[in-house]
Design an enzyme around this catalytic site. Structure first.
Site, PDB file in Angstrom:
ATOM      1  N   CYS A  47     -85.061 -26.615  44.713  1.00  0.00           N
ATOM      2  CA  CYS A  47     -85.222 -25.557  43.709  1.00  0.00           C
ATOM      3  C   CYS A  47     -86.249 -26.076  42.713  1.00  0.00           C
ATOM      4  CB  CYS A  47     -83.872 -25.303  43.044  1.00  0.00           C
ATOM      5  SG  CYS A  47     -83.936 -24.386  41.491  1.00  0.00           S
ATOM      6  N   HIS A  48     -86.910 -25.166  42.019  1.00  0.00           N
ATOM      7  CA  HIS A  48     -87.968 -25.635  41.115  1.00  0.00           C
ATOM      8  C   HIS A  48     -87.436 -26.557  40.024  1.00  0.00           C
ATOM      9  CE1 HIS A  48     -92.346 -24.584  40.462  1.00  0.00           C
ATOM     10  NE2 HIS A  48     -92.098 -25.758  39.939  1.00  0.00           N
ATOM     11  N   THR A  49     -86.160 -26.419  39.667  1.00  0.00           N
ATOM     12  CA  THR A  49     -85.593 -27.287  38.621  1.00  0.00           C
ATOM     13  C   THR A  49     -85.656 -28.761  39.052  1.00  0.00           C
ATOM     14  OG1 THR A  49     -84.146 -25.432  38.110  1.00  0.00           O
ATOM     15  CG2 THR A  49     -83.618 -27.525  37.054  1.00  0.00           C
ATOM     16  N   HIS A  69     -79.661 -30.114  44.065  1.00  0.00           N
ATOM     17  CA  HIS A  69     -78.456 -29.434  43.548  1.00  0.00           C
ATOM     18  C   HIS A  69     -78.135 -28.156  44.318  1.00  0.00           C
ATOM     19  CE1 HIS A  69     -81.811 -27.640  41.388  1.00  0.00           C
ATOM     20  NE2 HIS A  69     -81.072 -26.552  41.268  1.00  0.00           N
ATOM     21  N   GLU A  70     -79.014 -27.763  45.267  1.00  0.00           N
ATOM     22  CA  GLU A  70     -78.725 -26.550  46.044  1.00  0.00           C
ATOM     23  C   GLU A  70     -78.311 -27.040  47.431  1.00  0.00           C
ATOM     24  OE1 GLU A  70     -81.317 -22.938  45.185  1.00  0.00           O
ATOM     25  OE2 GLU A  70     -81.769 -23.307  47.286  1.00  0.00           O
ATOM     26  N   CYS A  99     -64.387 -26.114  34.176  1.00  0.00           N
ATOM     27  CA  CYS A  99     -63.186 -26.950  34.070  1.00  0.00           C
ATOM     28  C   CYS A  99     -61.917 -26.105  34.112  1.00  0.00           C
ATOM     29  CB  CYS A  99     -63.239 -27.789  32.787  1.00  0.00           C
ATOM     30  SG  CYS A  99     -62.895 -26.863  31.274  1.00  0.00           S
ATOM     31  N   CYS A 102     -61.343 -24.906  29.064  1.00  0.00           N
ATOM     32  CA  CYS A 102     -61.980 -24.821  27.739  1.00  0.00           C
ATOM     33  C   CYS A 102     -62.136 -23.355  27.310  1.00  0.00           C
ATOM     34  CB  CYS A 102     -63.321 -25.527  27.775  1.00  0.00           C
ATOM     35  SG  CYS A 102     -64.583 -24.615  28.675  1.00  0.00           S
ATOM     36  N   CYS A 105     -64.453 -21.407  29.618  1.00  0.00           N
ATOM     37  CA  CYS A 105     -63.881 -21.073  30.928  1.00  0.00           C
ATOM     38  C   CYS A 105     -62.820 -19.986  30.783  1.00  0.00           C
ATOM     39  CB  CYS A 105     -63.316 -22.323  31.588  1.00  0.00           C
ATOM     40  SG  CYS A 105     -64.618 -23.432  32.178  1.00  0.00           S
ATOM     41  N   CYS A 113     -69.237 -23.829  30.392  1.00  0.00           N
ATOM     42  CA  CYS A 113     -68.104 -24.757  30.242  1.00  0.00           C
ATOM     43  C   CYS A 113     -68.416 -25.888  29.254  1.00  0.00           C
ATOM     44  CB  CYS A 113     -67.775 -25.332  31.623  1.00  0.00           C
ATOM     45  SG  CYS A 113     -66.527 -26.606  31.603  1.00  0.00           S
ATOM     46  N   ARG A 117     -70.975 -28.033  31.473  1.00  0.00           N
ATOM     47  CA  ARG A 117     -72.195 -27.224  31.492  1.00  0.00           C
ATOM     48  C   ARG A 117     -73.381 -28.121  31.840  1.00  0.00           C
ATOM     49  NH1 ARG A 117     -73.304 -25.261  25.407  1.00  0.00           N
ATOM     50  NH2 ARG A 117     -71.190 -24.517  25.715  1.00  0.00           N
ATOM     51  N   CYS A 177     -77.468 -22.302  44.198  1.00  0.00           N
ATOM     52  CA  CYS A 177     -78.227 -22.217  42.938  1.00  0.00           C
ATOM     53  C   CYS A 177     -79.089 -20.960  42.888  1.00  0.00           C
ATOM     54  CB  CYS A 177     -79.075 -23.461  42.683  1.00  0.00           C
ATOM     55  SG  CYS A 177     -80.081 -23.263  41.194  1.00  0.00           S
ATOM     56  N   ARG A 372     -87.426 -20.435  50.540  1.00  0.00           N
ATOM     57  CA  ARG A 372     -86.580 -21.627  50.541  1.00  0.00           C
ATOM     58  C   ARG A 372     -86.703 -22.336  51.884  1.00  0.00           C
ATOM     59  NH1 ARG A 372     -86.271 -22.055  45.553  1.00  0.00           N
ATOM     60  NH2 ARG A 372     -84.287 -22.171  44.440  1.00  0.00           N
TER      61      ARG A 372
HETATM   62  P1  NAD Z   1     -90.678 -21.012  42.300  1.00  0.00           P
HETATM   63  O1  NAD Z   1     -91.690 -22.034  41.926  1.00  0.00           O
HETATM   64  O2  NAD Z   1     -90.350 -20.819  43.739  1.00  0.00           O
HETATM   65  O3  NAD Z   1     -91.135 -19.588  41.714  1.00  0.00           O
HETATM   66  C1  NAD Z   1     -91.735 -19.425  40.461  1.00  0.00           C
HETATM   67  C2  NAD Z   1     -92.808 -18.309  40.584  1.00  0.00           C
HETATM   68  O4  NAD Z   1     -93.287 -18.015  39.250  1.00  0.00           O
HETATM   69  C3  NAD Z   1     -94.022 -18.721  41.418  1.00  0.00           C
HETATM   70  O5  NAD Z   1     -94.236 -17.749  42.426  1.00  0.00           O
HETATM   71  C4  NAD Z   1     -95.169 -18.768  40.390  1.00  0.00           C
HETATM   72  O6  NAD Z   1     -96.409 -18.377  40.939  1.00  0.00           O
HETATM   73  C5  NAD Z   1     -94.687 -17.780  39.317  1.00  0.00           C
HETATM   74  N1  NAD Z   1     -95.261 -17.996  37.989  1.00  0.00           N
HETATM   75  C6  NAD Z   1     -95.416 -19.170  37.326  1.00  0.00           C
HETATM   76  N2  NAD Z   1     -95.944 -18.951  36.101  1.00  0.00           N
HETATM   77  C7  NAD Z   1     -96.102 -17.600  35.972  1.00  0.00           C
HETATM   78  C8  NAD Z   1     -96.584 -16.761  34.942  1.00  0.00           C
HETATM   79  N3  NAD Z   1     -97.018 -17.258  33.780  1.00  0.00           N
HETATM   80  N4  NAD Z   1     -96.584 -15.415  35.165  1.00  0.00           N
HETATM   81  C9  NAD Z   1     -96.152 -14.912  36.336  1.00  0.00           C
HETATM   82  N5  NAD Z   1     -95.682 -15.664  37.358  1.00  0.00           N
HETATM   83  C10 NAD Z   1     -95.666 -16.996  37.180  1.00  0.00           C
HETATM   84  O7  NAD Z   1     -89.356 -21.363  41.450  1.00  0.00           O
HETATM   85  P2  NAD Z   1     -87.804 -20.923  41.664  1.00  0.00           P
HETATM   86  O8  NAD Z   1     -87.106 -21.986  42.436  1.00  0.00           O
HETATM   87  O9  NAD Z   1     -87.757 -19.483  42.085  1.00  0.00           O
HETATM   88  O10 NAD Z   1     -87.276 -21.063  40.138  1.00  0.00           O
HETATM   89  C11 NAD Z   1     -87.781 -20.192  39.135  1.00  0.00           C
HETATM   90  C12 NAD Z   1     -87.377 -20.666  37.747  1.00  0.00           C
HETATM   91  O11 NAD Z   1     -85.963 -20.544  37.576  1.00  0.00           O
HETATM   92  C13 NAD Z   1     -87.677 -22.137  37.481  1.00  0.00           C
HETATM   93  O12 NAD Z   1     -88.084 -22.255  36.137  1.00  0.00           O
HETATM   94  C14 NAD Z   1     -86.339 -22.813  37.694  1.00  0.00           C
HETATM   95  O13 NAD Z   1     -86.276 -24.044  36.992  1.00  0.00           O
HETATM   96  C15 NAD Z   1     -85.443 -21.770  37.089  1.00  0.00           C
HETATM   97  N6  NAD Z   1     -84.017 -21.815  37.453  1.00  0.00           N
HETATM   98  C16 NAD Z   1     -83.131 -21.487  36.474  1.00  0.00           C
HETATM   99  C17 NAD Z   1     -81.782 -21.436  36.745  1.00  0.00           C
HETATM  100  C18 NAD Z   1     -80.804 -21.004  35.690  1.00  0.00           C
HETATM  101  O14 NAD Z   1     -79.596 -21.088  35.945  1.00  0.00           O
HETATM  102  N7  NAD Z   1     -81.241 -20.529  34.533  1.00  0.00           N
HETATM  103  C19 NAD Z   1     -81.333 -21.741  38.037  1.00  0.00           C
HETATM  104  C20 NAD Z   1     -82.279 -22.022  39.043  1.00  0.00           C
HETATM  105  C21 NAD Z   1     -83.621 -22.058  38.732  1.00  0.00           C
HETATM  106 ZN    ZN Z   2     -64.743 -25.310  30.914  1.00  0.00          ZN
END
Ligand code: NAD
Ligand code: ZN
Length: 379
Positions: A47-49, A69-70, A99, A102, A105, A113, A117, A177, A372
Site C-alpha cells: 500500500c502507498h503508506t 500491513h495489507e 481493543c 476504550c 471502541c 481506539c 490506533r 487496508c 494491487r
Molecule cells: P497509489 O499511489 O496507488 O494511488 C495514489 C494516486 O494518486 C496515484 O494514481 C497518483 O497519480 C494520484 N495523485 C497523486 N498526487 C495527486 C494530485 N495532486 N492530484 C491528483 N492525483 C494525484 O496509492 P494508494 O495505495 O491508493 O493510497 C492512496 C493514499 O491513501 C495514500 O496517501 C495512502 O497513504 C493513503 N491511505 C490512507 C489510509 C487511511 O486509513 N486513511 C489507508 C490506506 C492508504
Molecule cells: Zn479501543
C-alpha cells in the site's frame, strides 16, 4: 503446533535504510506474549503508506524495519490471555486496532481506539516496548503493529480480524487496508445520497475503492481526478463516469469541477496523500451541503490552508482512517460482502509475484502501473 512457545526462524524482507531495496533475510520471530498472536502470513500486498515510511522523505525514519500491513494469514500460536483467536484461524491484520474496551471502541461513531490506533512512529510491541523480530540478537523494528513482509509476524490481538475460513486469502488480503479504507470512506463517511455527484482525487487502489463505494451508495456521476491519465480507462470499471487531469487545465481544478457540476460536487474523497489535492478536494464541494473526506496520509510537515469562508458557506471537511470501519467488528462483514458477491475484489488485483520479487512491487507502484500486486509468501 510444534512451534508454539518457540522462536521461529523464517524469511522476512528487511528495510535496512530509507529508500533502499528490501533484502530477504533470515529473522528470528519470538513467541507471542500476553494478548498477542503469531500469524503465518500467506499473502501480502503493498500500500502507498508502506512506501511513504520506507522512503521516509516527509516521515520519521526508523530502520531497520519490516514493513507491510495489507495481508492475510493463519494464526500459528497465541499468547497468554488470548481467548478470541486460536491456532488455525484465518485472519486479516489491521494497522489500526480495536481493543473493544476504550471510549472510542464503545462509541458507535469512532474507530480511533485509544490503545491501538495507528502509530507510525512506534516500532515495538505495546505490551513490553520490545520488538519480536531480531537478526543475530539485534532487534528489527515493527511497522504499524503488523509487519506483514515476513513469513511469520507477531501482532496485538486487537489488530487482527478473524474472518470466514472459506474466504480465499489470496483475494481478501487486499481488504485488510486499501480497499476497505476507500470503500468505507465513501459508504461510512462521505455517504453520498442517491443520484449525487462525487469527485474522487487519486485513482490508486484506495481511490478506486472509494469510487466503487460511491457507486454502491447510488451516486450517479463519479468524477475521477488523477495526474496519471493511464488510470482513467481502468477506473471506468470502478464506476467513474468522467475524468479530469489537472495537468490538462490552466485553471485550478476546483474551478474546473465547479463548472462541470453547476457550482460544485456533492461529495469528494481525497485518496492521494498530496496536501494540494486535499485542499482542492475541500474547495470543490458545493456550498450549502458539500462534504469532503480526506483519506491520503500527508507529509509530516504539511499544512492545510483554505479561507474560513469556505466553511461558513456550509461545506464540511472530514477525515478517516480505515474508512471508519472498526477492524475486528466490521472487517469480517466486509469479507462477507465479497462472499455474497456484493463487492468485487478480483478487479483490484492486477499483478502477483513470489516473495523473492517483492522489490518489483515497489517499482510497479513508483511507475503507477497496475492496482494491487499480491505477494505470495510460499512460492
Ligand atoms: P497509489 O499511489 O496507488 O494511488 C495514489 C494516486 O494518486 C496515484 O494514481 C497518483 O497519480 C494520484 N495523485 C497523486 N498526487 C495527486 C494530485 N495532486 N492530484 C491528483 N492525483 C494525484 O496509492 P494508494 O495505495 O491508493 O493510497 C492512496 C493514499 O491513501 C495514500 O496517501 C495512502 O497513504 C493513503 N491511505 C490512507 C489510509 C487511511 O486509513 N486513511 C489507508 C490506506 C492508504
Ligand atoms: Zn479501543
Amino acid at each position: 503446533m510444534a512451534t508454539a512457545g518457540k522462536v521461529i526462524k523464517c524469511k522476512a524482507a528487511v528495510a535496512w535504510e530509507a529508500g533502499r531495496p528490501l533484502s530477504i533475510e533470515e529473522v528470528e520471530v519470538a513467541p507471542p506474549q500476553a494478548m498477542e498472536v503469531r500469524v503465518k502470513i500467506l499473502f501480502t500486498s503493498l500500500c502507498h503508506t508502506d512506501v511513504y515510511f520506507w522512503e521516509a522523505k516527509g516521515q520519521t525514519p526508523m530502520f531497520p524495519r519490516i514493513f507491510g500491513h495489507e495481508a492475510g494469514g493463519i494464526v500459528e500460536s497465541v499468547g497468554e490471555g488470548v481467548t478470541e483467536l486460536a491456532p488455525g484461524d484465518h485472519v486479516l491484520p489491521v494497522f489500526t486496532g480495536e481493543c473493544k474496551e476504550c471510549p472510542h471502541c464503545k462509541s458507535a461513531e469512532s474507530n480511533m481506539c485509544d490503545l491501538l490506533r495507528i502509530n507510525t512512529d512506534r516500532g515495538v510491541m505495546i505490551g513490553d516496548g520490545k520488538s519480536r523480530f531480531s537478526i543475530d540478537g539485534k532487534p528489527i523494528y515493527h511497522f504499524v503493529g503488523t509487519s506483514t513482509f515476513s513469513e511469520y509476524t507477531v501482532m496485538h490481538v486487537g489488530c487482527v480480524a478473524k474472518i470466514n475460513p472459506e474466504a480465499p486469502l489470496d483475494k481478501v488480503c487486499v481488504l485488510s487496508c486499501g480497499i476497505s479504507t476507500g470503500l468505507g470512506a465513501s459508504i461510512n463517511v462521505a455517504k453520498p445520497p442517491k443520484g449525487s455527484t462525487v469527485a474522487i482525487f487519486g485513482l490508486g487502489a484506495v481511490g478506486l475503492a472509494a469510487a466503487e463505494g460511491a457507486r454502491i451508495a447510488g451516486a450517479s456521476r463519479i468524477i475521477g481526478i488523477d495526474l496519471n491519465a493511464s488510470r482513467f480507462e481502468e477506473a471506468r470499471k470502478f464506476g467513474c463516469t468522467e475524468f479530469v487531469n489537472p495537468k490538462d487545465h490552466s485553471k485550478p481544478v476546483q474551478q474546473v469541477l465547479a463548472e462541470m457540476t453547476n457550482g460544485g460536487v456533492d461529495r469528494s474523497v481525497e485518496c492521494t496523500g498530496n496536501v494540494n489535492a486535499m485542499i482542492q478536494a475541500f474547495e470543490c464541494v458545493h456550498d450549502g451541503w458539500g462534504v469532503a473526506v480526506l483519506v491520503g496520509v500527508p507529509h509530516k510537515d504539511a499544512e492545510f490552508k483554505t479561507h474560513p469562508m469556505n466553511f461558513l458557506n456550509e461545506r464540511t471537511l472530514k477525515g478517516t482512517f480505515f474508512g471508519n470501519f472498526k477492524p475486528r467488528t466490521d472487517l469480517p462483514n466486509v469479507v462477507e460482502m465479497y462472499m455474497r458477491k456484493e463487492l468485487e475484489v478480483e478487479k483490484f488485483i492486477t499483478h502477483s509475484v513470489p516473495f523473492s520479487e517483492i522489490n518489483k512491487v515497489f517499482d510497479l507502484m513508483a511507475k503507477g502501473e497496475g492496482i494491487r500486486c499480491i505477494i505470495r509468501m510460499e512460492n
